[in-house]
Design a protein around this motif. Structure first.
Motif, PDB file in Angstrom:
ATOM      1  N   GLU A  74      -8.885  16.365   2.792  1.00 17.59           N
ATOM      2  CA  GLU A  74      -8.777  16.854   4.159  1.00 17.59           C
ATOM      3  C   GLU A  74      -8.681  18.364   4.061  1.00 17.59           C
ATOM      4  O   GLU A  74      -7.611  18.930   3.835  1.00 17.59           O
ATOM      5  CB  GLU A  74      -7.563  16.262   4.867  1.00 17.59           C
ATOM      6  N   TYR A  75      -9.807  19.013   4.186  1.00 17.51           N
ATOM      7  CA  TYR A  75      -9.886  20.453   3.944  1.00 17.51           C
ATOM      8  C   TYR A  75      -8.915  21.228   4.811  1.00 17.51           C
ATOM      9  O   TYR A  75      -8.259  22.155   4.351  1.00 17.51           O
ATOM     10  CB  TYR A  75     -11.306  20.960   4.187  1.00 17.51           C
ATOM     11  N   ALA A  76      -8.846  20.862   6.088  1.00 20.09           N
ATOM     12  CA  ALA A  76      -8.036  21.643   7.024  1.00 20.09           C
ATOM     13  C   ALA A  76      -6.565  21.638   6.637  1.00 20.09           C
ATOM     14  O   ALA A  76      -5.822  22.558   6.981  1.00 20.09           O
ATOM     15  CB  ALA A  76      -8.216  21.100   8.437  1.00 20.09           C
ATOM     16  N   LYS A  77      -6.120  20.595   5.917  1.00 20.92           N
ATOM     17  CA  LYS A  77      -4.715  20.503   5.531  1.00 20.92           C
ATOM     18  C   LYS A  77      -4.501  20.837   4.062  1.00 20.92           C
ATOM     19  O   LYS A  77      -3.422  20.616   3.527  1.00 20.92           O
ATOM     20  CB  LYS A  77      -4.192  19.100   5.838  1.00 20.92           C
ATOM     21  N   TYR A  78      -5.556  21.339   3.406  1.00 24.38           N
ATOM     22  CA  TYR A  78      -5.447  21.696   1.983  1.00 24.38           C
ATOM     23  C   TYR A  78      -4.888  20.516   1.183  1.00 24.38           C
ATOM     24  O   TYR A  78      -4.053  20.714   0.288  1.00 24.38           O
ATOM     25  CB  TYR A  78      -4.530  22.906   1.772  1.00 24.38           C
ATOM     26  N   THR A  79      -5.333  19.334   1.496  1.00 27.08           N
ATOM     27  CA  THR A  79      -4.736  18.141   0.918  1.00 27.08           C
ATOM     28  C   THR A  79      -5.793  17.185   0.387  1.00 27.08           C
ATOM     29  O   THR A  79      -6.848  17.012   0.994  1.00 27.08           O
ATOM     30  CB  THR A  79      -3.888  17.403   1.974  1.00 27.08           C
ATOM     31  N   VAL A  80      -5.476  16.581  -0.745  1.00 27.32           N
ATOM     32  CA  VAL A  80      -6.251  15.469  -1.274  1.00 27.32           C
ATOM     33  C   VAL A  80      -5.332  14.258  -1.290  1.00 27.32           C
ATOM     34  O   VAL A  80      -4.175  14.362  -1.705  1.00 27.32           O
ATOM     35  CB  VAL A  80      -6.781  15.772  -2.684  1.00 27.32           C
ATOM     36  N   SER A 116       0.834  -1.199   0.000  1.00 25.33           N
ATOM     37  CA  SER A 116       0.000   0.000   0.000  1.00 25.33           C
ATOM     38  C   SER A 116       0.866   1.245   0.000  1.00 25.33           C
ATOM     39  O   SER A 116       2.032   1.217   0.430  1.00 25.33           O
ATOM     40  CB  SER A 116      -0.903   0.029   1.240  1.00 25.33           C
ATOM     41  N   LEU A 117       0.263   2.330  -0.459  1.00 24.94           N
ATOM     42  CA  LEU A 117       0.965   3.602  -0.534  1.00 24.94           C
ATOM     43  C   LEU A 117      -0.084   4.701  -0.493  1.00 24.94           C
ATOM     44  O   LEU A 117      -1.199   4.523  -1.022  1.00 24.94           O
ATOM     45  CB  LEU A 117       1.738   3.675  -1.855  1.00 24.94           C
ATOM     46  N   ARG A 118       0.246   5.822   0.129  1.00 23.74           N
ATOM     47  CA  ARG A 118      -0.660   6.968   0.108  1.00 23.74           C
ATOM     48  C   ARG A 118       0.045   8.166  -0.504  1.00 23.74           C
ATOM     49  O   ARG A 118       1.092   8.592  -0.013  1.00 23.74           O
ATOM     50  CB  ARG A 118      -1.159   7.316   1.518  1.00 23.74           C
ATOM     51  N   LEU A 119      -0.536   8.680  -1.558  1.00 22.78           N
ATOM     52  CA  LEU A 119      -0.033   9.888  -2.185  1.00 22.78           C
ATOM     53  C   LEU A 119      -0.799  11.087  -1.647  1.00 22.78           C
ATOM     54  O   LEU A 119      -1.970  10.979  -1.283  1.00 22.78           O
ATOM     55  CB  LEU A 119      -0.202   9.822  -3.708  1.00 22.78           C
ATOM     56  N   SER A 120      -0.119  12.230  -1.620  1.00 21.33           N
ATOM     57  CA  SER A 120      -0.742  13.471  -1.178  1.00 21.33           C
ATOM     58  C   SER A 120      -0.640  14.517  -2.276  1.00 21.33           C
ATOM     59  O   SER A 120       0.374  14.594  -2.982  1.00 21.33           O
ATOM     60  CB  SER A 120      -0.060  14.004   0.073  1.00 21.33           C
ATOM     61  N   CYS A 121      -1.673  15.311  -2.396  1.00 22.68           N
ATOM     62  CA  CYS A 121      -1.675  16.459  -3.286  1.00 22.68           C
ATOM     63  C   CYS A 121      -2.000  17.673  -2.416  1.00 22.68           C
ATOM     64  O   CYS A 121      -3.118  17.779  -1.903  1.00 22.68           O
ATOM     65  CB  CYS A 121      -2.706  16.282  -4.388  1.00 22.68           C
ATOM     66  N   VAL A 122      -1.016  18.539  -2.255  1.00 20.74           N
ATOM     67  CA  VAL A 122      -1.156  19.678  -1.352  1.00 20.74           C
ATOM     68  C   VAL A 122      -1.322  20.952  -2.162  1.00 20.74           C
ATOM     69  O   VAL A 122      -0.560  21.210  -3.101  1.00 20.74           O
ATOM     70  CB  VAL A 122       0.065  19.790  -0.426  1.00 20.74           C
ATOM     71  N   PHE A 136      -8.843  23.771  -1.730  1.00 20.51           N
ATOM     72  CA  PHE A 136      -9.488  22.976  -2.766  1.00 20.51           C
ATOM     73  C   PHE A 136     -10.990  23.251  -2.857  1.00 20.51           C
ATOM     74  O   PHE A 136     -11.679  22.658  -3.680  1.00 20.51           O
ATOM     75  CB  PHE A 136      -9.278  21.485  -2.508  1.00 20.51           C
ATOM     76  N   ASP A 137     -11.504  24.140  -2.014  1.00 20.42           N
ATOM     77  CA  ASP A 137     -12.930  24.455  -2.058  1.00 20.42           C
ATOM     78  C   ASP A 137     -13.332  24.908  -3.461  1.00 20.42           C
ATOM     79  O   ASP A 137     -12.691  25.767  -4.063  1.00 20.42           O
ATOM     80  CB  ASP A 137     -13.257  25.581  -1.068  1.00 20.42           C
ATOM     81  N   GLY A 138     -14.413  24.323  -3.950  1.00 16.22           N
ATOM     82  CA  GLY A 138     -14.907  24.728  -5.260  1.00 16.22           C
ATOM     83  C   GLY A 138     -14.177  24.105  -6.422  1.00 16.22           C
ATOM     84  O   GLY A 138     -14.467  24.415  -7.581  1.00 16.22           O
ATOM     85  N   LEU A 139     -13.223  23.233  -6.153  1.00 14.02           N
ATOM     86  CA  LEU A 139     -12.448  22.589  -7.211  1.00 14.02           C
ATOM     87  C   LEU A 139     -12.722  21.092  -7.259  1.00 14.02           C
ATOM     88  O   LEU A 139     -12.845  20.448  -6.226  1.00 14.02           O
ATOM     89  CB  LEU A 139     -10.952  22.798  -6.996  1.00 14.02           C
ATOM     90  N   THR A 140     -12.792  20.565  -8.465  1.00 18.67           N
ATOM     91  CA  THR A 140     -12.732  19.123  -8.652  1.00 18.67           C
ATOM     92  C   THR A 140     -11.256  18.743  -8.724  1.00 18.67           C
ATOM     93  O   THR A 140     -10.466  19.411  -9.394  1.00 18.67           O
ATOM     94  CB  THR A 140     -13.446  18.720  -9.946  1.00 18.67           C
ATOM     95  N   VAL A 141     -10.894  17.694  -8.002  1.00 17.92           N
ATOM     96  CA  VAL A 141      -9.495  17.266  -7.950  1.00 17.92           C
ATOM     97  C   VAL A 141      -9.396  15.845  -8.490  1.00 17.92           C
ATOM     98  O   VAL A 141     -10.218  14.986  -8.147  1.00 17.92           O
ATOM     99  CB  VAL A 141      -8.956  17.325  -6.520  1.00 17.92           C
ATOM    100  N   ALA A 142      -8.413  15.604  -9.312  1.00 13.46           N
ATOM    101  CA  ALA A 142      -8.249  14.292  -9.939  1.00 13.46           C
ATOM    102  C   ALA A 142      -6.807  13.837  -9.843  1.00 13.46           C
ATOM    103  O   ALA A 142      -5.886  14.633  -9.651  1.00 13.46           O
ATOM    104  CB  ALA A 142      -8.669  14.349 -11.405  1.00 13.46           C
ATOM    105  N   TRP A 143      -6.641  12.539  -9.975  1.00 16.40           N
ATOM    106  CA  TRP A 143      -5.321  11.929 -10.136  1.00 16.40           C
ATOM    107  C   TRP A 143      -5.283  11.270 -11.517  1.00 16.40           C
ATOM    108  O   TRP A 143      -6.231  10.571 -11.913  1.00 16.40           O
ATOM    109  CB  TRP A 143      -5.064  10.879  -9.058  1.00 16.40           C
ATOM    110  N   PHE A 144      -4.192  11.518 -12.202  1.00 21.14           N
ATOM    111  CA  PHE A 144      -3.891  10.849 -13.459  1.00 21.14           C
ATOM    112  C   PHE A 144      -2.551  10.145 -13.289  1.00 21.14           C
ATOM    113  O   PHE A 144      -1.792  10.449 -12.363  1.00 21.14           O
ATOM    114  CB  PHE A 144      -3.786  11.866 -14.606  1.00 21.14           C
ATOM    115  N   ARG A 145      -2.246   9.234 -14.194  1.00 20.59           N
ATOM    116  CA  ARG A 145      -0.941   8.584 -14.144  1.00 20.59           C
ATOM    117  C   ARG A 145      -0.443   8.335 -15.562  1.00 20.59           C
ATOM    118  O   ARG A 145      -1.234   8.209 -16.499  1.00 20.59           O
ATOM    119  CB  ARG A 145      -1.003   7.278 -13.351  1.00 20.59           C
ATOM    120  N   GLN A 146       0.865   8.258 -15.659  1.00 26.61           N
ATOM    121  CA  GLN A 146       1.474   7.994 -16.958  1.00 26.61           C
ATOM    122  C   GLN A 146       2.605   7.001 -16.784  1.00 26.61           C
ATOM    123  O   GLN A 146       3.595   7.281 -16.090  1.00 26.61           O
ATOM    124  CB  GLN A 146       1.994   9.280 -17.599  1.00 26.61           C
TER     125      GLN A 146
END
Length: 125
Positions: A72-78, A16-22, A28-38
């Motif tokens: 996690e809104y408080a940490k500005y993180t997805v 397992s692994l957890r990635l973060s997007c800060v 991130f309010d009002g934004l759709t957030v996505a993960w892509f990979r290549q």
């Protein structure tokens, strides 16, 4: 908004692994957030997205049941929690964000105007 993706590393298959997007500059309010990979030699592909309104989550079939996106809104993180990793999950993972991404366009990378720099995930067999 500026995005920073991190957390990628070498992991064994089944792990397992957890990635973060800060986010910086705004939340991130009002934004759709996505993960892509290549993966090497392949086109960038959609992995998952969480919508701005109500937080609906959508997944590519290849990761459904194994990956989970969350905010996690408080940490500005997805986050992208990745379980039961497979060698075919090896790729550079990018987070992206944008306002106003309609449901039918979630998997289209052209619909996102903010991108992080990518983080390498390598799954060994």
């Amino acid at each position: 908004v500026q995005l920073q993706a991190c957390g990628g590393r070498l992991v064994q298959a089944g792990g397992s692994l957890r990635l973060s997007c800060v986010a910086s500059g705004r939340t991130f309010d009002g934004l759709t957030v996505a993960w892509f990979r290549q993966a090497p030699g392949k086109e960038r592909e959609f992995v998952t997205a969480i919508r701005r309104s109500g937080g609906g989550r959508y997944y590519a079939d290849s990761v459904k049941g194994r990956f989970t996106i969350s905010r996690e809104y408080a940490k500005y993180t997805v986050y992208l929690q990745m379980n039961e990793l497979k060698p075919e999950d090896t790729a550079v993972y990018y987070c992206a964000a944008s306002p106003g991404v309609i449901l039918s366009n979630l998997a289209n990378q052209d619909g996102y105007n903010h991108w992080g720099q990518g983080t390498q995930v390598t799954v060994s067999s």
